[in-house]
Scaffold this motif. Structure first.
Motif, PDB file in Angstrom:
ATOM      1  N   ALA A 201       0.831  -1.200   0.000  1.00  0.00           N
ATOM      2  CA  ALA A 201       0.000   0.000   0.000  1.00  0.00           C
ATOM      3  C   ALA A 201       0.869   1.256   0.000  1.00  0.00           C
ATOM      4  O   ALA A 201       0.567   2.241  -0.679  1.00  0.00           O
ATOM      5  CB  ALA A 201      -0.929  -0.009   1.214  1.00  0.00           C
ATOM      6  N   ALA A 228      -4.820  -4.422  -1.783  1.00  0.00           N
ATOM      7  CA  ALA A 228      -4.681  -2.969  -1.725  1.00  0.00           C
ATOM      8  C   ALA A 228      -5.515  -2.293  -2.808  1.00  0.00           C
ATOM      9  O   ALA A 228      -6.181  -1.280  -2.563  1.00  0.00           O
ATOM     10  CB  ALA A 228      -3.219  -2.566  -1.853  1.00  0.00           C
ATOM     11  N   ILE A 232      -8.560   0.310  -1.987  1.00  0.00           N
ATOM     12  CA  ILE A 232      -8.573   1.689  -2.472  1.00  0.00           C
ATOM     13  C   ILE A 232      -9.868   1.986  -3.220  1.00  0.00           C
ATOM     14  O   ILE A 232     -10.450   3.070  -3.087  1.00  0.00           O
ATOM     15  CB  ILE A 232      -7.346   1.950  -3.369  1.00  0.00           C
ATOM     16  CG1 ILE A 232      -6.063   1.912  -2.517  1.00  0.00           C
ATOM     17  CG2 ILE A 232      -7.457   3.279  -4.090  1.00  0.00           C
ATOM     18  CD1 ILE A 232      -4.789   1.904  -3.329  1.00  0.00           C
ATOM     19  N   ILE A 246      -4.369   3.448   2.865  1.00  0.00           N
ATOM     20  CA  ILE A 246      -5.391   3.297   1.823  1.00  0.00           C
ATOM     21  C   ILE A 246      -6.202   4.579   1.676  1.00  0.00           C
ATOM     22  O   ILE A 246      -6.482   5.034   0.562  1.00  0.00           O
ATOM     23  CB  ILE A 246      -6.324   2.107   2.154  1.00  0.00           C
ATOM     24  CG1 ILE A 246      -5.549   0.780   2.088  1.00  0.00           C
ATOM     25  CG2 ILE A 246      -7.524   2.080   1.213  1.00  0.00           C
ATOM     26  CD1 ILE A 246      -4.967   0.460   0.734  1.00  0.00           C
ATOM     27  N   CYS A 249      -4.315   7.096  -0.234  1.00  0.00           N
ATOM     28  CA  CYS A 249      -4.348   6.790  -1.669  1.00  0.00           C
ATOM     29  C   CYS A 249      -5.675   7.218  -2.287  1.00  0.00           C
ATOM     30  O   CYS A 249      -5.707   7.782  -3.393  1.00  0.00           O
ATOM     31  CB  CYS A 249      -4.132   5.294  -1.890  1.00  0.00           C
ATOM     32  SG  CYS A 249      -2.475   4.689  -1.465  1.00  0.00           S
TER      33      CYS A 249
END
Length: 306
Positions: A201, A228, A232, A246, A249
Motif C-alpha cells: 500500500a 490494496a 482503495i 489506503i 491513496c
C-alpha cells in the motif's frame, strides 16, 4: 459472537447499549480496565469473559499521542539517539517521515487489514492462544472454509498476466514491494514507462505522490497486490495503519482524476518486483536507463520488446 458486543463497547461508546452497561459495570473507567464486578449478571459475565480475546487483538492508532498515557514523560530523544547510534544512523532515523494524519487516537483490530473486528480472525486468535492452531496443519483447510465466497470483483483492465505496452498518450507506472525478514524491513520499486500488506500500500501511495509532484496527466498505475487495489476502490472506512495508507491513496486519486489504478498479476509486474528486491541495498534512488539494476533492466527490456 459476544466479541462483537465487546467491539461495540470500544468503538461505539455513545450507543445506548454501551451507556447502559457502562453505567452499571464500569462507570468510572473504560471497558479495557473493567472487571466482572460483584454479583454480575449472566450476560455481563459472558461479555466480560469474551473480552479477553478482543483485548489481545486490540492495538492503538496513536495520532498525536495526546490522549494516551504511557506512564512516563516523552523526552530526551536526541540524547538516546546519540548514545545508541552513529551519525549516519541518527540522520536516517530523523529523516523517517512522521505520521501525516494526526487525527485523534483510536483503537483498531490488529488481526484484520481493515482494522475492524471479525469473528473469523478472533476465532483463529483464540485457537493460537490455546495452542490448538498449527500453521502447517490448519492454514490450507481454514483458508478454504473462510474463502467460500464470490470471486473478487475486477474491473476492465485488471488481471493482466503479462505486461502490456501503454497507448502513445498514456504513462504507465508499475509498483511492487517486498519484505526483508532478516533485516526486519521492507522496500518498494516504482517503474515509470512513458507512452507488501502495508508495504504494498505504501508503494502505491509513494507512486501516486510522485505522479502528483510531477504533474503528470493520463497515467495508469499497476500493482500486483489485489487486496490494496480493492481496498482503495472500496468506500468502506478503514482504521488500521494499513487503512490509513489506503485512505491517503483514495484522497490522492480523487485529486488525480486522470490517473487509473489497476491490478495485474505478478508475472506482468516483474520489473517493479526486481527493483523492489534491490531497494534495501540502494535506497532513495531514481534510475535512468544507464543505471537500472540488471534484474529490473532485463525485465524492462523483455516487456518493451514483447
Amino acid at each position: 459472537m459476544l466479541g462483537n458486543q465487546v467491539w461495540r463497547f470500544l468503538t461505539k461508546p455513545n450507543s445506548l447499549v454501551s451507556k447502559v452497561y457502562k453505567a452499571r459495570y464500569f462507570l468510572n473507567e473504560n471497558y479495557l480496565d473493567s472487571s466482572a464486578g460483584h454479583n454480575p449478571s449472566f450476560v455481563w459475565r459472558s461479555i466480560w469473559k469474551a473480552g479477553d480475546v478482543v483485548k489481545a487483538g486490540v492495538h492503538w492508532v496513536v495520532g498525536s499521542g495526546e490522549m494516551i498515557n504511557i506512564g512516563t514523560t516523552m523526552g530526551g530523544d536526541d540524547e538516546i539517539l546519540k548514545d545508541l547510534f552513529n551519525d549516519r544512523d541518527q540522520d536516517c532515523i530523523r529523516s523517517v517521515p512522521l505520521n501525516e494524519d494526526m487525527r485523534q487516537y483510536r483503537i483498531y483490530w490488529s488481526k484484520e487489514s481493515s482494522g475492524e473486528y471479525s469473528v473469523r480472525s478472533a476465532y483463529r486468535l483464540l485457537q493460537v492462544q490455546k495452542a490448538l492452531w498449527r500453521q502447517e496443519d490448519n492454514d490450507s483447510f481454514w483458508r478454504k472454509i473462510w474463502k467460500i465466497r464470490a470471486l473478487p470483483k475486477l474491473v476492465d483492465g485488471d488481471g493482466d498476466s503479462s505486461w502490456v505496452k501503454p497507448h502513445e498518450s498514456i504513462i504507465k507506472v508499475s509498483v511492487d514491494a517486498t519484505t526483508f525478514r532478516e533485516y526486519s524491513g521492507s522496500g518498494m520499486g516504482v517503474i515509470v514507462i512513458d507512452a507488501g500488506e502495508l508495504a504494498e500500500a505504501l508503494a502505491i501511495k509513494e507512486a501516486l505522490s510522485w505522479i502528483k509532484n510531477q504533474g503528470w496527466q493520463g497515467v495508469i498505475v499497476e500493482s500486483d497486490f489485489l487486496v490494496a487495489v480493492q481496498a482503495i476502490r472500496s468506500k468502506a472506512p478503514m482504521v488500521s495503519p494499513f487503512g490509513r495508507v489506503i485512505e491517503a491513496c483514495r484522497a490522492m486519486l480523487r485529486d488525480l482524476n486522470t490517473v487509473s489504478l489497476f491490478f495485474i498479476k505478478r508475472s506482468a509486474n516483474v520489473a517493479a518486483h526486481e527493483l523492489a528486491r534491490v531497494s534495501y541495498s540502494i535506497p532513495d534512488r531514481v534510475f535512468d536507463w544507464s543505471f537500472v539494476p540488471i534484474g529490473a533492466f532485463n525485465a524492462l527490456k523483455a516487456d518493451l520488446l514483447s
